[in-house]
Design an enzyme around this catalytic site. Structure first.
Site, mmCIF file in Angstrom:
data_model
loop_
_atom_site.group_PDB
_atom_site.id
_atom_site.type_symbol
_atom_site.label_atom_id
_atom_site.label_comp_id
_atom_site.label_asym_id
_atom_site.label_seq_id
_atom_site.Cartn_x
_atom_site.Cartn_y
_atom_site.Cartn_z
ATOM 1 N N THR A 136 94.714 13.553 21.837
ATOM 2 C CA THR A 136 95.995 13.711 22.963
ATOM 3 C C THR A 136 94.935 14.153 24.350
ATOM 4 O OG1 THR A 136 97.382 14.388 21.146
ATOM 5 C CG2 THR A 136 98.038 14.895 23.105
ATOM 6 N N THR A 137 93.901 15.026 23.930
ATOM 7 C CA THR A 137 93.133 15.918 25.268
ATOM 8 C C THR A 137 92.399 14.576 26.141
ATOM 9 O OG1 THR A 137 93.186 17.694 23.583
ATOM 10 C CG2 THR A 137 91.628 18.030 25.743
ATOM 11 N N ILE A 140 89.957 22.064 15.560
ATOM 12 C CA ILE A 140 90.069 20.950 16.094
ATOM 13 C C ILE A 140 90.481 21.652 18.032
ATOM 14 C CG2 ILE A 140 90.195 18.415 16.789
ATOM 15 C CD1 ILE A 140 91.069 17.772 14.074
ATOM 16 N N ARG A 184 105.092 17.691 20.110
ATOM 17 C CA ARG A 184 104.780 15.863 20.885
ATOM 18 C C ARG A 184 105.338 14.477 20.586
ATOM 19 N NH1 ARG A 184 100.549 15.842 25.079
ATOM 20 N NH2 ARG A 184 99.340 17.434 25.518
ATOM 21 N N TYR A 235 96.995 13.082 12.138
ATOM 22 C CA TYR A 235 97.124 14.102 12.981
ATOM 23 C C TYR A 235 99.446 14.449 13.462
ATOM 24 C CZ TYR A 235 97.103 16.237 17.592
ATOM 25 O OH TYR A 235 97.232 16.579 19.291
ATOM 26 N N TYR A 289 108.462 8.584 19.542
ATOM 27 C CA TYR A 289 109.643 7.084 19.849
ATOM 28 C C TYR A 289 109.749 7.580 18.806
ATOM 29 C CZ TYR A 289 112.259 5.423 23.139
ATOM 30 O OH TYR A 289 113.362 5.102 23.858
ATOM 31 N N LYS A 326 95.235 17.344 10.592
ATOM 32 C CA LYS A 326 94.725 18.778 12.155
ATOM 33 C C LYS A 326 96.177 18.863 12.060
ATOM 34 C CE LYS A 326 93.866 18.830 17.259
ATOM 35 N NZ LYS A 326 94.295 17.589 18.086
#
Length: 308
Positions: A47-48, A206, A141, A136, A110, A164
């Protein structure tokens, strides 16, 4: 069961040049800085790293570059997650061909799915990847929570090796520990909860903050693993105001701004992400002065140079 890594994995930013291309010079310096600090794992296109606004070709470039630059000095975990199972399977195979050591796959967003759908999705991805898989979970999000019971069922797949966990709910973190200990590694996905997660048995964190202060984040994990529980707790509490500042706006906006100030890139993100507001930037700089005494002078230089 051996963890992919212990301690801290850095969720790398993807630096962009003024023309919006990947700034590989800055990227390379950032990777070297992480490895020199002793970071054992690098997560690229998580994501980062802003993969949502990168083409597949750019993601391939970023993954391949990280593998080559790391050159075996750190574990490289490639983010391949998405909400189309077939595409994620294909991206996983590409990551393997590029030399990644493992993949990070987020829960579908989504269109989402059921818990049964998550088992189907991640099983297909692991089968296709033929690489260790890090699940993850980041419901803030994705709008979808990976239940600990589902993660436990997925742990039966030989390649689904880690989770994660970025659900900040302490009850879920506790249930992860109860159900997953000895079955898969658990990595905390929220910098501010690293100490708490370690106390519950997590293998590490993380981290976004470790882009900026890798040794400080490592100190939380290293002291805990070395038996200095109180020292680890104190390090976490010292870090938390900086962590708060690094999440004043949607990540990675603040971490890119912070790195720009210390000479790593120009702070550029891709739309819909926009530059940090002046008020929040001032708060970030004020907090950074505790870690980088010359940060205000550096900020003036960055404004006059990289942003010109």
């Amino acid at each position: 069961m051996k963890a992919l890594f212990s301690g801290v994995g850095t969720a790398l930013i993807t630096p962009f040049a003024a023309d919006d291309s990947i700034d590989f010079d800055t990227f390379g310096r950032l990777i070297d800085r992480q490895i020199e600090a002793g970071i054992p794992a690098l997560i690229v296109c998580g994501t980062t790293g802003e993969p949502a606004t990168m083409t597949e070709a750019e993601q391939d470039e970023a993954i391949g570059f990280t593998v080559r630059r790391a050159a075996g000095r750190a574990v490289v975990i490639a983010g391949v997650g998405g909400n189309d199972t077939k595409r994620v399977c294909r991206r996983s195979q590409i990551a393997r061909s590029l030399g990644a050591d493992a993949i990070l796959a987020v829960t579908p967003y989504y269109n989402k799915t059921t818990q049964a759908g998550l088992i189907e999705h991640f099983t297909r991805v692991a089968d296709a990847a033929e690489l260790p898989v890090v699940l993850y979970n980041v419901p803030s999000r994705t709008g979808l929570n990976l239940a600990p019971e589902t993660a436990m069922r997925l742990s039966g797949h030989p390649l689904i090796r880690a989770l994660k966990e970025a659900n900040a709910d302490l009850r879920q973190m506790t249930e992860d520990a109860r159900l997953l200990t000895g079955k898969m590694a658990v990595y905390c996905g929220n910098d501010e909860h690293a100490f708490t997660a370690l106390a519950l048995g997590a293998d590490g964190v993380i981290s976004v903050a470790s882009n900026l202060v890798p040794r400080a984040v490592m100190a939380v994990a290293d002291r805990f693993r070395g038996g200095d529980i109180e020292g680890s707790r104190i390090k976490q509490l010292q870090l938390n105001p900086l962590i708060d500042a690094l999440f004043l706006e949607v990540s990675p906006i603040p971490i890119k701004e912070a790195l720009c100030v210390i000479g790593y890139g120009n702070g550029k993100t891709r739309p819909p992400l926009v530059p940090m507001s002046a008020a929040n930037r001032e708060k970030l700089l004020a907090e950074m002065t505790h870690w980088f005494p010359d940060v205000l002078k550096a900020a003036e230089s960055a404004s006059a140079g990289a942003r010109a």
